[in-house]
Design an enzyme around this catalytic site. Structure first.
Site, PDB file in Angstrom:
ATOM      1  N   GLU A 102       0.550  -0.986   0.083  1.00 29.56           N
ATOM      2  CA  GLU A 102      -0.288   0.143   0.023  1.00 29.56           C
ATOM      3  C   GLU A 102       0.735   1.256   0.159  1.00 29.56           C
ATOM      4  OE1 GLU A 102      -2.331   1.189  -0.654  1.00 29.56           O
ATOM      5  OE2 GLU A 102      -4.605  -0.019   0.753  1.00 29.56           O
ATOM      6  N   ASP A 103       0.008   2.930  -0.224  1.00 26.25           N
ATOM      7  CA  ASP A 103       1.432   3.838   0.048  1.00 26.25           C
ATOM      8  C   ASP A 103       0.829   4.443   1.396  1.00 26.25           C
ATOM      9  OD1 ASP A 103      -1.763   4.052  -0.903  1.00 26.25           O
ATOM     10  OD2 ASP A 103      -1.477   5.585  -2.528  1.00 26.25           O
ATOM     11  N   ASP A 106      -4.514   4.717   6.459  1.00 31.84           N
ATOM     12  CA  ASP A 106      -4.825   5.820   7.853  1.00 31.84           C
ATOM     13  C   ASP A 106      -5.739   5.218   7.783  1.00 31.84           C
ATOM     14  OD1 ASP A 106      -5.739   8.387   7.812  1.00 31.84           O
ATOM     15  OD2 ASP A 106      -7.215   8.643   5.670  1.00 31.84           O
ATOM     16  N   LYS A 134      -0.396   5.764   8.720  1.00 37.06           N
ATOM     17  CA  LYS A 134      -1.242   7.475  10.091  1.00 37.06           C
ATOM     18  C   LYS A 134      -2.049   6.658  11.452  1.00 37.06           C
ATOM     19  CE  LYS A 134      -2.803  10.721   6.620  1.00 37.06           C
ATOM     20  NZ  LYS A 134      -3.578  11.015   5.824  1.00 37.06           N
ATOM     21  N   PHE A 155      -2.345  15.287   5.095  1.00 37.76           N
ATOM     22  CA  PHE A 155      -2.735  15.136   4.290  1.00 37.76           C
ATOM     23  C   PHE A 155      -1.612  14.998   3.482  1.00 37.76           C
ATOM     24  CE2 PHE A 155      -4.208  15.261  -0.446  1.00 37.76           C
ATOM     25  CZ  PHE A 155      -5.101  13.994  -0.677  1.00 37.76           C
ATOM     26  N   VAL A 156      -1.311  14.312   2.952  1.00 44.59           N
ATOM     27  CA  VAL A 156       0.256  13.781   1.779  1.00 44.59           C
ATOM     28  C   VAL A 156       0.674  13.814   0.354  1.00 44.59           C
ATOM     29  CG1 VAL A 156       1.797  14.001   4.115  1.00 44.59           C
ATOM     30  CG2 VAL A 156       1.179  11.824   2.791  1.00 44.59           C
ATOM     31  N   ASP A 162      -1.647  10.946  -4.170  1.00 39.82           N
ATOM     32  CA  ASP A 162      -1.801  12.204  -5.233  1.00 39.82           C
ATOM     33  C   ASP A 162      -3.429  12.767  -4.327  1.00 39.82           C
ATOM     34  OD1 ASP A 162      -3.756  10.193  -5.346  1.00 39.82           O
ATOM     35  OD2 ASP A 162      -5.483  11.133  -6.753  1.00 39.82           O
TER      36      ASP A 162
HETATM   37  P1  IMP Z   1      -7.876   3.859   4.479  1.00 37.68           P
HETATM   38  O1  IMP Z   1      -8.930   3.793   3.502  1.00 37.68           O
HETATM   39  O2  IMP Z   1      -8.164   5.381   5.455  1.00 37.68           O
HETATM   40  O3  IMP Z   1      -6.953   3.683   5.240  1.00 37.68           O
HETATM   41  O4  IMP Z   1      -7.049   4.722   3.590  1.00 37.68           O
HETATM   42  C1  IMP Z   1      -6.325   4.672   2.258  1.00 37.68           C
HETATM   43  C2  IMP Z   1      -6.465   4.918   1.188  1.00 37.68           C
HETATM   44  O5  IMP Z   1      -6.988   6.388   1.161  1.00 37.68           O
HETATM   45  C3  IMP Z   1      -5.261   4.993   0.712  1.00 37.68           C
HETATM   46  O6  IMP Z   1      -4.868   4.386   0.005  1.00 37.68           O
HETATM   47  C4  IMP Z   1      -4.704   6.267  -0.550  1.00 37.68           C
HETATM   48  O7  IMP Z   1      -5.588   5.906  -1.155  1.00 37.68           O
HETATM   49  C5  IMP Z   1      -5.669   7.068   0.462  1.00 37.68           C
HETATM   50  N1  IMP Z   1      -5.397   8.322   0.906  1.00 37.68           N
HETATM   51  C6  IMP Z   1      -5.215   8.024   3.065  1.00 37.68           C
HETATM   52  N2  IMP Z   1      -4.727   8.820   2.810  1.00 37.68           N
HETATM   53  C7  IMP Z   1      -3.853   9.894   2.254  1.00 37.68           C
HETATM   54  C8  IMP Z   1      -3.046  10.583   2.222  1.00 37.68           C
HETATM   55  O8  IMP Z   1      -2.867  11.403   3.042  1.00 37.68           O
HETATM   56  N3  IMP Z   1      -2.663  11.756   0.584  1.00 37.68           N
HETATM   57  C9  IMP Z   1      -3.184  10.762  -0.183  1.00 37.68           C
HETATM   58  N4  IMP Z   1      -4.024   9.516  -0.337  1.00 37.68           N
HETATM   59  C10 IMP Z   1      -4.499   9.086   0.533  1.00 37.68           C
HETATM   60 MG    MG Z   2      -4.281   3.972  -2.447  1.00 33.66          MG
END
Ligand code: IMP
Ligand code: MG
Length: 181
Positions: A102-103, A106, A134, A155-156, A162
């Protein structure tokens, strides 16, 4: 260092490319130690994980394979928390040692849903490696096994991440400036 404007938002340099790559070195070493002789199958989550996946792969000397999967879950600068499906993913992973790349993790909604969908296909094991994590936003119990860098709730963008499609090509990580002058 210059700030970058992406659509309507302004970002400032936050973590240098050298620092990110040093963290990827460390994750690569962890994975090498864990997966020697297991021929892991890496599954990069598109679009964001392409850069991390490439940097990680360059650093591995063990036998390994890589494929990619696409899901949709994020719009703008806050997570919608909904993942649809593994789009066009026909890979046989039964009996394989899978590492999801994963990138960023969050809230964890995306990765946990992906893990559920993958586990239905009976891999021998599944672990997660993420470029960024995070911890303050994370709401799940699943362990994120390999994390390059943990960051606060910024937010990065950059290194694959992106803001509405822009910023993936930035070297190093840039963070949103909340109240630009
Ligand atoms: P989650 O489901 O909340 O863990 O979010 C995961 C996805 O949200 C990641 O794979 C990213 O594509 C996107 N994402 C979460 N935080 C960021 C951020 O700070 N910058 C850009 N994309 C983010
Ligand atoms: Mg992603």
């Amino acid at each position: 260092m210059p700030t970058v404007r992406l659509h309507d938002l302004e970002f400032e340099p936050y973590i240098s490319e050298a620092e990110v790559l040093a963290a990827v070195d460390r994750v690569a070493a962890e994975i090498e130690a864990h997966y020697a002789d297991k021929r892991p199958l890496f599954i990069g989550v598109l679009n964001g994980a392409f850069a991390f996946a490439a940097e990680l792969m360059k650093r591995l000397t063990i036998d390994c394979e890589i494929t990619f999967v696409k899901v949709a879950s994020y719009h703008g600068t806050s997570s919608t928390g909904t993942v649809t499906d593994l789009i066009g993913f026909n890979e046989r992973i039964e009996g394989r040692h899978v590492v999801v790349l994963e990138d960023i993790v969050d809230t964890g909604n995306t990765i946990v849903h992906i893990l559920e969908l993958l586990k239905e296909r009976h891999p021998a094991s599944v672990r997660v490696a993420s470029l960024l994590f995070k911890p303050e936003a994370y709401k799940k119990d699943v362990t994120i096994d390999h994390v390059a860098l943990s960051i606060p709730n910024y937010f990065v963008v950059g290194m694959g991440l992106d803001h509405d499609g822009l910023g993936r090509n930035l070297r190093g990580i840039h963070r949103l400036i909340q109240n630009p002058q």
